[in-house]
Motif scaffolding. Sequence first.
Motif, PDB file in Angstrom:
ATOM      1  N   UNK A  64       0.821  -1.206   0.000  1.00 30.00           N
ATOM      2  CA  UNK A  64       0.000   0.000   0.000  1.00 30.00           C
ATOM      3  C   UNK A  64       0.858   1.261   0.000  1.00 30.00           C
ATOM      4  N   UNK A  65       0.629   2.122  -0.981  1.00 36.19           N
ATOM      5  CA  UNK A  65       1.350   3.389  -1.049  1.00 36.19           C
ATOM      6  C   UNK A  65       0.336   4.525  -0.912  1.00 36.19           C
ATOM      7  N   UNK A  66       0.533   5.384   0.061  1.00 36.86           N
ATOM      8  CA  UNK A  66      -0.373   6.512   0.270  1.00 36.86           C
ATOM      9  C   UNK A  66      -0.229   7.545  -0.833  1.00 36.86           C
ATOM     10  N   UNK A  67      -1.237   8.392  -0.980  1.00 33.13           N
ATOM     11  CA  UNK A  67      -1.227   9.392  -2.050  1.00 33.13           C
ATOM     12  C   UNK A  67      -0.090  10.396  -1.870  1.00 33.13           C
ATOM     13  N   UNK A  68       0.141  10.840  -0.646  1.00 36.55           N
ATOM     14  CA  UNK A  68       1.230  11.800  -0.415  1.00 36.55           C
ATOM     15  C   UNK A  68       2.582  11.079  -0.443  1.00 36.55           C
ATOM     16  N   UNK A  69       2.613   9.879   0.082  1.00 44.62           N
ATOM     17  CA  UNK A  69       3.822   9.048   0.038  1.00 44.62           C
ATOM     18  C   UNK A  69       4.285   8.836  -1.402  1.00 44.62           C
ATOM     19  N   UNK A  70       3.319   8.700  -2.322  1.00 48.60           N
ATOM     20  CA  UNK A  70       3.656   8.505  -3.739  1.00 48.60           C
ATOM     21  C   UNK A  70       4.547   9.627  -4.271  1.00 48.60           C
ATOM     22  N   UNK A  71       4.373  10.831  -3.736  1.00 45.34           N
ATOM     23  CA  UNK A  71       5.193  11.955  -4.195  1.00 45.34           C
ATOM     24  C   UNK A  71       6.670  11.659  -3.975  1.00 45.34           C
ATOM     25  N   UNK A  72       6.994  11.034  -2.843  1.00 50.02           N
ATOM     26  CA  UNK A  72       8.387  10.664  -2.558  1.00 50.02           C
ATOM     27  C   UNK A  72       8.904   9.698  -3.622  1.00 50.02           C
ATOM     28  N   UNK A  73       8.085   8.712  -3.962  1.00 49.49           N
ATOM     29  CA  UNK A  73       8.518   7.696  -4.930  1.00 49.49           C
ATOM     30  C   UNK A  73       8.599   8.274  -6.341  1.00 49.49           C
ATOM     31  N   UNK A  74       7.689   9.182  -6.674  1.00 46.45           N
ATOM     32  CA  UNK A  74       7.729   9.823  -7.987  1.00 46.45           C
ATOM     33  C   UNK A  74       8.983  10.680  -8.116  1.00 46.45           C
ATOM     34  N   UNK A  75       9.258  11.463  -7.088  1.00 45.85           N
ATOM     35  CA  UNK A  75      10.445  12.323  -7.124  1.00 45.85           C
ATOM     36  C   UNK A  75      11.699  11.456  -7.245  1.00 45.85           C
ATOM     37  N   UNK A  76      11.771  10.414  -6.421  1.00 44.74           N
ATOM     38  CA  UNK A  76      12.944   9.537  -6.445  1.00 44.74           C
ATOM     39  C   UNK A  76      13.102   8.862  -7.808  1.00 44.74           C
ATOM     40  N   UNK A  77      12.012   8.282  -8.315  1.00 44.59           N
ATOM     41  CA  UNK A  77      12.090   7.529  -9.563  1.00 44.59           C
ATOM     42  C   UNK A  77      12.458   8.436 -10.725  1.00 44.59           C
ATOM     43  N   UNK A  78      11.877   9.643 -10.723  1.00 45.96           N
ATOM     44  CA  UNK A  78      12.211  10.609 -11.768  1.00 45.96           C
ATOM     45  C   UNK A  78      13.687  10.957 -11.738  1.00 45.96           C
ATOM     46  N   UNK A  79      14.225  11.229 -10.553  1.00 43.10           N
ATOM     47  CA  UNK A  79      15.639  11.601 -10.429  1.00 43.10           C
ATOM     48  C   UNK A  79      16.547  10.427 -10.791  1.00 43.10           C
ATOM     49  N   UNK A  80      16.199   9.223 -10.328  1.00 39.96           N
ATOM     50  CA  UNK A  80      17.005   8.040 -10.685  1.00 39.96           C
ATOM     51  C   UNK A  80      17.029   7.861 -12.198  1.00 39.96           C
ATOM     52  N   UNK A  81      15.879   8.097 -12.821  1.00 38.02           N
ATOM     53  CA  UNK A  81      15.784   7.970 -14.278  1.00 38.02           C
ATOM     54  C   UNK A  81      16.655   8.986 -15.004  1.00 38.02           C
ATOM     55  N   UNK A  82      16.887  10.125 -14.357  1.00 38.07           N
ATOM     56  CA  UNK A  82      17.764  11.148 -14.941  1.00 38.07           C
ATOM     57  C   UNK A  82      19.236  10.871 -14.649  1.00 38.07           C
ATOM     58  N   UNK A  83      19.524   9.749 -13.967  1.00 35.98           N
ATOM     59  CA  UNK A  83      20.916   9.395 -13.716  1.00 35.98           C
ATOM     60  C   UNK A  83      21.446   9.834 -12.355  1.00 35.98           C
ATOM     61  N   UNK A  84      20.556  10.381 -11.518  1.00 33.37           N
ATOM     62  CA  UNK A  84      20.968  10.767 -10.161  1.00 33.37           C
ATOM     63  C   UNK A  84      21.128   9.496  -9.321  1.00 33.37           C
ATOM     64  N   UNK A  85      22.142   9.466  -8.456  1.00 30.42           N
ATOM     65  CA  UNK A  85      22.347   8.271  -7.630  1.00 30.42           C
ATOM     66  C   UNK A  85      21.361   8.266  -6.468  1.00 30.42           C
TER      67      UNK A  85
END
Lengths: 323, 323
Positions: free
Chosen positions: B91-112
């Motif tokens: 279960x991922x909360x709606x606000x919690x999802x923001x953390x995962x979106x930010x992280x996944x987006x940055x990882x996708x851009x090559x950020x460690x």
Amino acid sequence: MTRGVVGIGGGIGASRFWRALLRVLEPAELTLVVNTGDDLWQHGLRICPDLDTTLYALSGRQDAQRGWGLSGETFRCMDALRDLGQEVWFNLGDRDLATHLLRTGLLGDGTSLSEVTAVLARAMGVGVRVLPMTDDMVTTHVVTTAGAVLHYEEFLVRHQAAPEVAEVRYTGAGRAVPAPGVLAAIADAGLVVLAPSNPLASICPVLAVPGIRAALRTTAAPVLAVTPIVSRVPISDPGERLRAASRAGLLAARGLPPTAAAVASLYRDLCRHFVLDAADAVECDAVRAAVRDVIVVPTLPGTGPPDDVLARAVLGARRHEAV
Amino acid sequence: MTRGVVGIGGGIGASRFWRALLRVLEPAELTLVVNTGDDLWQHGLRICPDLDTTLYALSGRQDAQRGWGLSGETFRCMDALRDLGQEVWFNLGDRDLATHLLRTGLLGDGTSLSEVTAVLARAMGVGVRVLPMTDDMVTTHVVTTAGAVLHYEEFLVRHQAAPEVAEVRYTGAGRAVPAPGVLAAIADAGLVVLAPSNPLASICPVLAVPGIRAALRTTAAPVLAVTPIVSRVPISDPGERLRAASRAGLLAARGLPPTAAAVASLYRDLCRHFVLDAADAVECDAVRAAVRDVIVVPTLPGTGPPDDVLARAVLGARRHEAV
């Protein structure tokens, strides 16, 4: 069995029209080929604005007021992203995010966009066959006269269609392949309809996928376009006004005015019929210079007789020989 | 300046302890090396359960009742995924999802992952330095006696720690490199604390990253472990009971009982001090067989004197020579 209808279009304007068409057409008779040139990756998620608008509209889930997204939506996730200091210019609702999560997860597992779209359509109970124009990534880029290269949604949403447009590019289109079923559906159709969508943002990207324009030229089915522009009816809705500005800005980059005749000129090699709004009847001859058969009916919802007048006028162009 | 404290741990149990420690320690004095063996990809998003629990707890955002996720959370996105026919076990909360979106987006851009974690910590106003154990993907797999290979979160959340465990594996650990700063922080520390976390799910994955165990053996800093197990205090909270079952199940796969002494035996090559709960004082000699110095204090929140008794007892082991 009569031959099916193939619709080609984008998001908001097209979906409103498909719903009108479905007042007199069975869902199983309609195949849609939807623009994916607006697709974008945001925060690691694959967003397909036009496919989603289409699926939400056809399943009765869309927000009728806004025109995009789901009804009864909340935006807690985007609010939380802003709280984390992120600029959020493309708003994704909390329930809408489920669509993008499901899609992105499936794409990551190697599922094609066509298959993902079929999964989503089935899950939403959409009986119409909805195909992306291609399973490949094609991106509509707007090059501004200031030299910026903007993703179309960036131009539309983030910059509110304000920058002057020098050029519209369909990046990746040259290498794209029509999605499975697209060419066959066009070849077998009883009628192909180009929706009242932004011509350069929603229709031309589809036509730019190698093979699709040729299929439209060679199909035995009549091809009919519905004007997205009604020049003589003032626009009050802010969303509609924004979309009109975008349409005009992109047409200007091709040296074209924002008129039905200009739209018709873009489809002159394809179209046998062009539906002009009754309010613009004086443009009939100008349109006829590009498309020989002009059908004049009210095209805007709520401005004339019920929607099925438009739907019946469109379907009147269908060829009726049996399959 | 006194040397800093390095904490090594997982999510819920560790975070409760870090918060207790921060009653008597300045945030800038603490560096955390957090387990990422629970990390998983769900719907195309990178989820880091232990890093997130740590950041949420240290920024005062966590749901104190549940132990994971954000306070005041909603779950509309997951509900919508279920409405789309998807099985949702994580279960991922709606606000919690923001953390995962930010992280996944940055990882996708090559950020460690280290850099992403620093961005998140800064955005949440966390003053403690929070490091992932590695920027590489390491996955704790639970092999059941029935032959299934489960991701640890799948074992814990989806299967409620019920299957009998044959083996615990840290897939990818052999090729992983400690995240930037981890080895230096351990080498320079005045004290290293192994949190009261699940030893095989949250501490041993960190120790399995090549170089970390050796750094703990060679640092001049004393290494201290806080027991995650208090055998003689009954557990009433369902979440705690689930985590206890998981701890016991994983220890059983190593032929170990769920006791403080068994935990101490896993750290015998590293630890100079072991904090045993006062309720389990009778185990003192058994623990001493593995770790020579046993500190006996109340370790559970709300079962004895205020948390800072534990914090002060732990920090008493710190070496105090200036840097």
